[in-house]
Design a protein around this motif. Structure first.
Motif, PDB file in Angstrom:
ATOM      1  N   GLU A  89       7.781  24.715   7.599  1.00  0.00           N
ATOM      2  CA  GLU A  89       7.060  23.870   8.552  1.00  0.00           C
ATOM      3  C   GLU A  89       5.755  24.526   8.986  1.00  0.00           C
ATOM      4  O   GLU A  89       5.625  25.753   8.999  1.00  0.00           O
ATOM      5  N   GLY A  90       4.785  23.692   9.339  1.00  0.00           N
ATOM      6  CA  GLY A  90       3.489  24.198   9.775  1.00  0.00           C
ATOM      7  C   GLY A  90       2.567  24.559   8.639  1.00  0.00           C
ATOM      8  O   GLY A  90       1.543  25.223   8.840  1.00  0.00           O
ATOM      9  N   GLN A 128      12.672  23.750   7.112  1.00  0.00           N
ATOM     10  CA  GLN A 128      12.216  24.263   8.406  1.00  0.00           C
ATOM     11  C   GLN A 128      11.427  25.553   8.251  1.00  0.00           C
ATOM     12  O   GLN A 128      10.485  25.810   9.004  1.00  0.00           O
ATOM     13  N   PRO A 181      10.022  17.486   1.705  1.00  0.00           N
ATOM     14  CA  PRO A 181       9.343  18.630   2.324  1.00  0.00           C
ATOM     15  C   PRO A 181       9.295  19.865   1.432  1.00  0.00           C
ATOM     16  O   PRO A 181       8.576  20.817   1.749  1.00  0.00           O
TER      17      PRO A 181
END
Length: 307
Positions: A163-164, A160, A204
């Motif tokens: 992210e982006g 998290q 991720p």
């Protein structure tokens, strides 16, 4: 002539990988002294007064224990490029402290669920006593479901943070937080192979891990342990960068104290208090092989009591 930076470590050590990457981030030259993975560590104990964990950083007659403090000292001596970009020391320390305390044992045990039967018996037996954990393959396989639960929870938080398209945990530049979060996962992947790859939510995180790995290890020079001890004996400890009587609990310089880790492996290290503040404690230790040395510990993760 400045003293060489010496890292007493072993290649298998995940916490040593954290420091090696810090050298890479800063493009530094350093000297490597290999230490055994398990006791006895006859060429390390004279420097550390009994502290056995790897790594330990030595500069002349000053000895730095625990990677939290080692990275801070590297930063003090080589400020750029910074391990704490934007001055975010507190955020990097807190994030690193959290992720190491929550992921190290589960990640290590996940790796030993694959390779535990390949490790030396003395390593397994020492860790049972020193760390109060059984890293044998049989025990690690029993604990595998719980360790997968623990790692999935914390790795999802790391994902998290990225992210982006954020390249590193604190933004565009790598930091001490990335090194702390990386090395336990590195250990699990390196030693657990495809079994670990398939069991963890690494998708991720893979790009981020590649970027951290690309920092490299700087310029490594090998050094015999005896040479490192001779360097310590020929040197004088530096003046501490913390006040003599800054201990928040009232301990005073010159007092005999005992330092020990507050989690596991609580070997007592005895010496005379030299200096202390809210983040660091320095004690004086003497040994015939190294003379007088100053041993430095972080306050977070360690207890200091009057002897």
């Amino acid at each position: 002539m400045p003293q060489p930076i010496i890292l007493h470590h072993y290649d298998f050590s995940p916490f040593s990988e954290k420091v090696r990457l810090a050298f890479g981030l800063k493009g530094m030259e350093w000297h490597a002294v290999d230490v055994p993975v398990a006791m006895p560590k006859a060429d390390l104990m004279p420097l550390t007064g009994g502290y056995r964990r790897a790594p330990v950083m030595q500069i002349g007659a000053d000895v730095y224990c625990d990677t939290l403090l080692i990275l801070r000292e590297i930063e003090r001596r080589r400020p750029e490029p910074s391990l704490y970009p934007g001055g975010r020391h507190g955020l990097a320390h807190a994030l690193g402290y959290w992720v190491e305390r929550t992921t190290f044992v589960p990640a290590a045990a996940l790796a030993t669920s694959v390779i535990g039967d390949q490790l030396p018996t003395e390593f397994i037996e020492e860790r049972k006593t020193f760390m109060n954990h059984d890293f044998s393959k049989e025990a690690s396989l029993r604990e595998r479901p719980l360790n997968l639960q623990r790692l999935h929870a914390h790795l999802s938080w790391l994902a998290q943070m990225l992210e982006g398209g954020r390249p590193f945990l604190l933004g565009d530049r790598p930091s001490a937080a990335d090194l702390a979060a990386y090395h336990t996962i590195w250990f699990a992947r390196k030693n657990g192979g495809p079994t670990v790859e398939a069991a963890l939510p690494l998708g991720p995180l893979l790009g981020w891990m590649d970027r951290v790995a690309a920092l490299g290890h700087g310029t490594r020079r090998e050094m015999p342990a005896g040479e490192a001890l001779d360097i310590a004996k020929a040197a004088e400890p530096e003046a501490p960068g913390v006040p003599a009587d800054g201990d928040p609990s009232g301990l005073r310089a010159g007092q005999e104290v005992v330092v020990s880790a507050d989690d596991r492996g609580r070997d007592p290290i005895r010496g005379a208090l030299v200096a202390a503040d809210a983040e660091e404690v320095v004690i004086r230790h003497e040994n015939g092989r190294v003379g007088a040395v100053h041993i430095h510990f972080p306050r977070a993760g360690f207890e200091v009591l009057a002897a």
